[in-house]
Write a protein that holds these residues in place. Structure first.
Motif, PDB file in Angstrom:
ATOM      1  N   ALA A 112      25.766 101.958  -0.899  1.00 45.21           N
ATOM      2  CA  ALA A 112      25.152 100.429  -0.875  1.00 45.21           C
ATOM      3  C   ALA A 112      26.045  99.533  -0.187  1.00 45.21           C
ATOM      4  O   ALA A 112      26.553  98.632  -0.776  1.00 45.21           O
ATOM      5  CB  ALA A 112      24.853  99.857  -2.348  1.00 45.21           C
ATOM      6  N   THR A 113      26.469 100.059   0.952  1.00 45.21           N
ATOM      7  CA  THR A 113      27.667  99.267   1.774  1.00 45.21           C
ATOM      8  C   THR A 113      27.053  98.276   2.646  1.00 45.21           C
ATOM      9  O   THR A 113      28.061  97.350   3.118  1.00 45.21           O
ATOM     10  CB  THR A 113      28.375 100.335   2.698  1.00 45.21           C
ATOM     11  N   GLY A 114      25.720  97.680   2.644  1.00 45.41           N
ATOM     12  CA  GLY A 114      25.246  96.486   3.482  1.00 45.41           C
ATOM     13  C   GLY A 114      25.718  96.448   4.883  1.00 45.41           C
ATOM     14  O   GLY A 114      25.594  97.464   5.270  1.00 45.41           O
ATOM     15  N   GLY A 115      26.023  95.197   5.131  1.00 47.72           N
ATOM     16  CA  GLY A 115      26.461  94.781   6.404  1.00 47.72           C
ATOM     17  C   GLY A 115      27.391  93.831   6.658  1.00 47.72           C
ATOM     18  O   GLY A 115      27.975  93.196   5.921  1.00 47.72           O
ATOM     19  N   SER A 116      27.844  93.672   7.938  1.00 49.78           N
ATOM     20  CA  SER A 116      28.848  92.742   8.287  1.00 49.78           C
ATOM     21  C   SER A 116      28.493  91.688   9.300  1.00 49.78           C
ATOM     22  O   SER A 116      27.393  92.061   9.894  1.00 49.78           O
ATOM     23  CB  SER A 116      30.167  93.527   8.955  1.00 49.78           C
ATOM     24  N   ASN A 243      25.610  93.710  11.111  1.00 49.14           N
ATOM     25  CA  ASN A 243      25.652  94.892  11.579  1.00 49.14           C
ATOM     26  C   ASN A 243      25.676  95.714  10.336  1.00 49.14           C
ATOM     27  O   ASN A 243      26.617  95.331   9.388  1.00 49.14           O
ATOM     28  CB  ASN A 243      26.703  95.051  12.489  1.00 49.14           C
ATOM     29  N   PRO A 244      24.838  96.926  10.332  1.00 49.47           N
ATOM     30  CA  PRO A 244      25.006  97.749   9.230  1.00 49.47           C
ATOM     31  C   PRO A 244      26.247  98.323   8.814  1.00 49.47           C
ATOM     32  O   PRO A 244      26.861  98.861   9.875  1.00 49.47           O
ATOM     33  CB  PRO A 244      23.870  98.828   9.084  1.00 49.47           C
ATOM     34  N   ASN A 245      26.950  98.412   7.700  1.00 50.23           N
ATOM     35  CA  ASN A 245      28.192  99.087   7.471  1.00 50.23           C
ATOM     36  C   ASN A 245      27.749 100.710   7.419  1.00 50.23           C
ATOM     37  O   ASN A 245      27.625 101.129   6.219  1.00 50.23           O
ATOM     38  CB  ASN A 245      28.805  98.268   6.291  1.00 50.23           C
ATOM     39  N   GLY A 278      19.594  99.148   0.023  1.00 45.58           N
ATOM     40  CA  GLY A 278      19.916  97.739   0.323  1.00 45.58           C
ATOM     41  C   GLY A 278      19.621  97.288   2.003  1.00 45.58           C
ATOM     42  O   GLY A 278      18.973  97.883   2.472  1.00 45.58           O
ATOM     43  N   ASP A 279      20.673  96.611   2.280  1.00 45.15           N
ATOM     44  CA  ASP A 279      20.870  95.961   3.852  1.00 45.15           C
ATOM     45  C   ASP A 279      21.255  97.226   4.910  1.00 45.15           C
ATOM     46  O   ASP A 279      21.020  97.258   5.717  1.00 45.15           O
ATOM     47  CB  ASP A 279      21.709  95.046   3.996  1.00 45.15           C
ATOM     48  N   LEU A 290      14.830  93.101  -3.111  1.00 48.59           N
ATOM     49  CA  LEU A 290      14.416  94.215  -2.496  1.00 48.59           C
ATOM     50  C   LEU A 290      15.894  95.082  -2.644  1.00 48.59           C
ATOM     51  O   LEU A 290      15.561  96.459  -2.694  1.00 48.59           O
ATOM     52  CB  LEU A 290      13.971  94.218  -1.060  1.00 48.59           C
ATOM     53  N   SER A 291      16.745  94.780  -2.747  1.00 51.83           N
ATOM     54  CA  SER A 291      18.340  95.432  -2.726  1.00 51.83           C
ATOM     55  C   SER A 291      18.225  95.869  -4.049  1.00 51.83           C
ATOM     56  O   SER A 291      18.706  97.085  -4.324  1.00 51.83           O
ATOM     57  CB  SER A 291      19.253  94.552  -2.357  1.00 51.83           C
TER      58      SER A 291
END
Length: 325
Positions: A112-116, A243-245, A278-279, A290-291
């Motif tokens: 679940a590291t998301g994005g930057s 940007n996705p991590n 998640g993202d 949604l996450s």
């Protein structure tokens, strides 16, 4: 390795998705640990206002994040404040390595590291980060009280942050490369109704200039006429997406052209027991709700996976042989 270093589930990332997964995992009685290198809540903590999460007509991102974290902690969730540096999938168990050298092993892993924040990559952006260039209005807006700033972007994040800055700044410009915003209609209307915000349509930033006291001006180019000009501003706030991590995503995992992971309806990847939410996951929309839903789905799926794995073993009360030492 100590026995407590083997888990049913390791969750990497403490945003809405990771915390939701933790809540459902703890309720499913999974031995769970959540690994988060920063502040629980993820990108949500940077939002000044959240108005579309069910149950809260209006709440700050920081407060909503705190409520997520408090809910998860109420189940005595174990957390580790470290960065996860590697994820190695295995047949018997998966291995997560932390920045401090600690190694965690588990039956299942939820990423679940998301994005930057995405960068413009124009001259001056990296050099003047923290000196007038920002990716978070709620973090840095206070420093621009009574000043002039430009917001770059046209989506919900850009609109929300511009509206927040308009409460503090003397003038807010929004530079958008197209002739219409992508933000939701209600946010667009608020933008157009705010006399402190001016739209710069069909406009991109070409460079950022600064002096001894920080940012002083930006270069602009019209995407239609190609004409260029300068604009005096005190700050630049960039919101052009994330940007996705995906650095921890195992090799061979399916991803789309943007680096988002493709999963099945259970949020599971081609590696059994490894879930992406998640993202970081490829899906139609990116919203807090949604996450959180992804977190629920993945945790329930992980619970079934772990139960099946233990049931298939010779002794459900034993750890894998190399860990029972």
């Amino acid at each position: 390795m100590a026995k407590h270093d083997f888990y049913d589930l390791v969750i990497i990332g403490g945003g809405p998705g990771g915390l939701s997964a933790a809540i459902y995992a703890m309720r499913a009685a999974l031995k769970t640990v959540l690994v988060e290198k920063g502040v629980p809540g993820g990108q949500v903590t940077m939002s000044d206002e959240v108005e579309n999460y069910p149950g809260f007509i209006h709440i700050s991102g920081a407060e909503l994040s705190m409520k997520f974290a408090q809910h998860a902690e109420s189940y005595d969730l174990e957390t580790i404040s470290q960065e996860a540096t590697a994820l190695d999938p295995g047949l018997e168990y998966h291995t997560v390595t932390l920045a401090n050298g600690e190694v965690l092993k588990s039956h299942a892993v939820i990423l679940a590291t998301g994005g930057s924040p995405r960068k413009l990559d124009v001259p001056g952006e990296r050099e003047f980060y923290g000196k007038g260039v920002s990716y978070c209005a709620t973090c840095d807006g206070f420093f621009f009280r009574g000043k002039t700033v430009v917001v770059v972007g046209g989506g919900d994040s850009a609109a929300e942050e511009a509206l927040y800055l308009a409460k503090l700044c003397k003038k807010v410009y929004i530079a958008h490369r197209r002739d219409e915003l992508r933000a939701s209609k209600i946010l667009q209307q608020r933008i157009f109704d705010d006399c402190n915000i001016e739209m710069l349509w069909n406009t991109v930033l070409t460079d950022i200039k600064a002096g001894p006291d920080g940012v002083e001006a930006v270069g602009l180019q019209d995407t239609v006429t190609k004409e260029t000009r300068g604009l005096s501003v005190d700050g630049v706030f960039i919101f052009i997406g994330f940007n996705p991590n995906n650095e921890l995503v195992p090799a061979g995992t399916r991803m789309n052209a943007d680096g988002l992971v493709i999963t099945d309806e259970k949020c599971e990847t081609k590696s059994p027991g490894i879930y992406v939410i998640g993202d970081l996951r490829d899906k139609f929309a990116r919203q807090i709700v949604l996450s959180a839903a992804d977190g629920c789905t993945a945790a329930l799926a992980a619970a079934h996976f772990v139960e099946a794995k233990k049931s298939a073993g010779p002794d459900t009360c034993e750890l894998p042989a190399d860990l029972d030492q």
